[in-house]
Motif scaffolding. Structure first.
Motif, mmCIF file in Angstrom:
data_model
loop_
_atom_site.group_PDB
_atom_site.id
_atom_site.type_symbol
_atom_site.label_atom_id
_atom_site.label_comp_id
_atom_site.label_asym_id
_atom_site.label_seq_id
_atom_site.Cartn_x
_atom_site.Cartn_y
_atom_site.Cartn_z
ATOM 1 N N ALA A 90 -11.160 -3.245 22.561
ATOM 2 C CA ALA A 90 -10.617 -4.560 22.214
ATOM 3 C C ALA A 90 -9.099 -4.550 22.313
ATOM 4 N N ARG A 91 -8.469 -3.482 21.835
ATOM 5 C CA ARG A 91 -7.012 -3.391 21.924
ATOM 6 C C ARG A 91 -6.555 -3.302 23.370
ATOM 7 N N ALA A 92 -7.312 -2.599 24.201
ATOM 8 C CA ALA A 92 -6.959 -2.521 25.623
ATOM 9 C C ALA A 92 -6.957 -3.907 26.260
ATOM 10 N N ALA A 93 -7.985 -4.708 25.970
ATOM 11 C CA ALA A 93 -8.073 -6.056 26.551
ATOM 12 C C ALA A 93 -6.963 -6.968 26.020
ATOM 13 N N LEU A 94 -6.695 -6.897 24.720
ATOM 14 C CA LEU A 94 -5.679 -7.765 24.123
ATOM 15 C C LEU A 94 -4.277 -7.425 24.630
ATOM 16 N N VAL A 95 -3.974 -6.141 24.740
ATOM 17 C CA VAL A 95 -2.651 -5.743 25.216
ATOM 18 C C VAL A 95 -2.487 -6.089 26.694
ATOM 19 N N ALA A 96 -3.558 -5.980 27.465
ATOM 20 C CA ALA A 96 -3.485 -6.388 28.875
ATOM 21 C C ALA A 96 -3.148 -7.876 28.988
ATOM 22 N N LEU A 97 -3.698 -8.698 28.101
ATOM 23 C CA LEU A 97 -3.351 -10.128 28.082
ATOM 24 C C LEU A 97 -1.884 -10.335 27.735
ATOM 25 N N LEU A 111 -1.509 -12.381 19.705
ATOM 26 C CA LEU A 111 -2.208 -11.243 20.321
ATOM 27 C C LEU A 111 -1.828 -9.932 19.639
ATOM 28 N N LEU A 112 -0.546 -9.773 19.294
ATOM 29 C CA LEU A 112 -0.128 -8.557 18.598
ATOM 30 C C LEU A 112 -0.813 -8.455 17.239
ATOM 31 N N LEU A 113 -0.935 -9.589 16.556
ATOM 32 C CA LEU A 113 -1.615 -9.590 15.261
ATOM 33 C C LEU A 113 -3.071 -9.168 15.428
ATOM 34 N N LEU A 114 -3.733 -9.657 16.477
ATOM 35 C CA LEU A 114 -5.128 -9.292 16.726
ATOM 36 C C LEU A 114 -5.254 -7.805 17.074
ATOM 37 N N VAL A 115 -4.285 -7.287 17.839
ATOM 38 C CA VAL A 115 -4.280 -5.852 18.144
ATOM 39 C C VAL A 115 -4.188 -5.051 16.842
ATOM 40 N N VAL A 117 -5.134 -5.965 13.909
ATOM 41 C CA VAL A 117 -6.358 -6.119 13.115
ATOM 42 C C VAL A 117 -7.361 -5.021 13.436
ATOM 43 N N CYS A 118 -7.282 -4.482 14.640
ATOM 44 C CA CYS A 118 -8.216 -3.423 15.037
ATOM 45 C C CYS A 118 -7.890 -2.079 14.398
ATOM 46 N N SER A 119 -6.687 -1.917 13.860
ATOM 47 C CA SER A 119 -6.284 -0.616 13.333
ATOM 48 C C SER A 119 -7.034 -0.187 12.070
ATOM 49 N N ASN A 177 0.189 0.768 28.055
ATOM 50 C CA ASN A 177 -0.393 0.811 26.715
ATOM 51 C C ASN A 177 -1.871 0.443 26.757
ATOM 52 N N ALA A 178 -2.194 -0.625 27.488
ATOM 53 C CA ALA A 178 -3.597 -1.044 27.620
ATOM 54 C C ALA A 178 -4.432 0.073 28.246
ATOM 55 N N LEU A 179 -3.867 0.749 29.240
ATOM 56 C CA LEU A 179 -4.569 1.859 29.884
ATOM 57 C C LEU A 179 -4.815 2.990 28.894
#
Length: 421
Positions: A90-97, A111-115, A117-119, A177-179
């Motif tokens: 999920a973080r990979a997809a969000l950071v790619a966006l 998007l950063l907030l959503l990234v 949230v995964c932590s 980062n997404a990678l």
């Protein structure tokens, strides 16, 4: 290996499932750091506002403070491998966006907030699963390795990330980062064996809110756990407060920002050395006995650092101040035996939510400590703030330390490990 001999790094990495747990954590940590830095630079380039760029950096801590226990409880309701993999992908997809050119600023912050949230679920699942995989003194050594990674990320990570972001571009940094997140998730898919969700117990599954309440109740009403998290929170507030006034300290000591990097790196450098010495080379029983002197060292060295500037002048004052910050960082190796004590005191099925409570408080006090130090530095010299933090910190940590000693369980075999409690 004898009962009171420390585990070795070789024995830790000999556990096949620890390798993807550790390796993916390194990738995720590097990715998380790079995302914060790249987006902070991107926001500053677009707005020219230091306040907005600082707010961007701070947003990543918000989910832990606001919803850490709730999100971390997922690690006790779902298979922990799935929680970690889903968080990474999920973080990979969000950071790619986030790397899409022209993405509106408001969308980037969301998007950063959503990234972020995964932590909490990722960290809770990782911590609990590591304790499941390493059931003896290898867990303590693994904890020291994780601490080394965290501190090295502060020492060299921002420097390397800054070079990547400025030499290439923030958007390319975000793609890298997404990678990193994607590779971390795939490594977990391949390297971890499937495990069912933790057993909910005789009462069966309950609501997520009830899970969170159970975690809070466990931590706050169990004397042993309350003493452990109390020491964690108070000790971290005291030992990390100076990081909030790094620029002011540099300005006072050398009249510019030339020293700010050294000042902020000194404490993590000491922490790295302490983590290796205490985590790898000290026998388990010795680690437990070192908690009190290490806590006193981590706080007392701050008072000595502030005092050194009052009694010394010129370069001698600067060298003494920086050196004592490193000594204080070395003292924070008390976190290793404290982490082991925490895991031993929590039933395996409750580790995710208990971890969420502990880290939510930890995130809050890190921000509070920096805020208090910053407020104090408006009225007194920044180095005097460090002196006051150290002097007030000694009695502050004494309260949870007494609780920790009073709730110490009867002596057991040091290799019983976290799952032996």
């Amino acid at each position: 290996m004898g009962q009171d001999r420390p585990a070795t790094y070789r024995s830790v990495f000999a556990e096949a499932e620890f390798r993807p747990l550790f390796g993916s954590y390194v990738l995720a940590t590097a990715g998380d750091m790079l995302a914060k830095l790249a987006l902070t630079v991107l926001v500053y380039e677009r707005t020219g506002s230091p306040l907005l760029s600082a707010l961007t950096f701070a947003i990543s801590y918000l989910p832990w403070v606001v919803g850490g226990p709730l999100l971390a409880a997922l690690a006790d309701r779902l298979p922990r491998k799935q929680v970690m993999v889903a968080s990474d992908l999920a973080r990979a997809a969000l950071v790619a966006l986030m790397a899409v050119p022209g993405m509106p600023l408001a969308a980037l912050l969301v998007l950063l907030l959503l990234v972020s949230v995964c932590s909490p679920p990722y960290e809770a699942a990782r911590s609990a699963l590591t304790a499941d995989v390493l059931t003896d003194d290898r867990y303590a050594v693994a904890t020291s390795l994780v601490g080394v990674v965290q501190q090295l990320a502060q020492v060299v990570g921002f420097l390397v990330g800054g070079l990547l972001v400025t030499a290439l571009s923030p958007s390319l940094g975000l793609l890298l980062n997404a990678l990193a997140f994607a590779l971390a998730g795939l490594w977990l898919v391949v390297g971890l064996r499937p495990r069912p969700a933790p057993d909910p117990g005789a009462d069966g599954p309950v609501s997520l809110g009830a899970d969170v309440a159970a975690g809070l109740r466990l931590v706050l009403t169990t004397p042993r756990l309350l003493a452990i998290v109390g020491l964690l929170w108070v000790g971290t507030l005291v030992t990390n407060a100076h990081e909030g006034i790094g620029p002011a300290l540099s300005d006072q000591l050398v009249g510019s920002q030339a020293l700010v990097g050294v000042l902020l790196a000194a404490h993590p450098v000491g922490s790295v050395v302490g983590s290796v010495v205490v985590g790898r080379f000290c026998p388990p029983r010795l680690r437990e006995r070192l908690v009190v002197p290490l806590v006193v060292l981590s706080v007392g060295a701050l008072a000595l650092a502030g005092l050194a500037v009052r009694v010394l002048t010129g370069d001698a004052a600067v060298v003494a101040f920086v050196s004592l910050l490193a000594v204080a960082g070395f003292g924070t190796a008390w976190l290793i035996p404290l982490n082991v004590a925490f895991v031993r005191a929590v039933p395996p099925a409750l580790r995710g939510r208990a971890f969420g409570v502990a880290v939510a408080g930890l995130s809050a006090v890190q921000g509070l400590g920096a805020l208090l130090a910053g407020g104090a530095a408006t009225g007194v010299a920044p180095t005097d703030v460090v002196l006051l933090v150290g002097l007030l910190g000694v009695p502050a940590v004494a309260v949870p330390l007494v609780g920790l000693l009073r709730t110490r369980p009867p002596a057991t075999s040091p290799v019983a490990g976290p799952s032996g409690a």
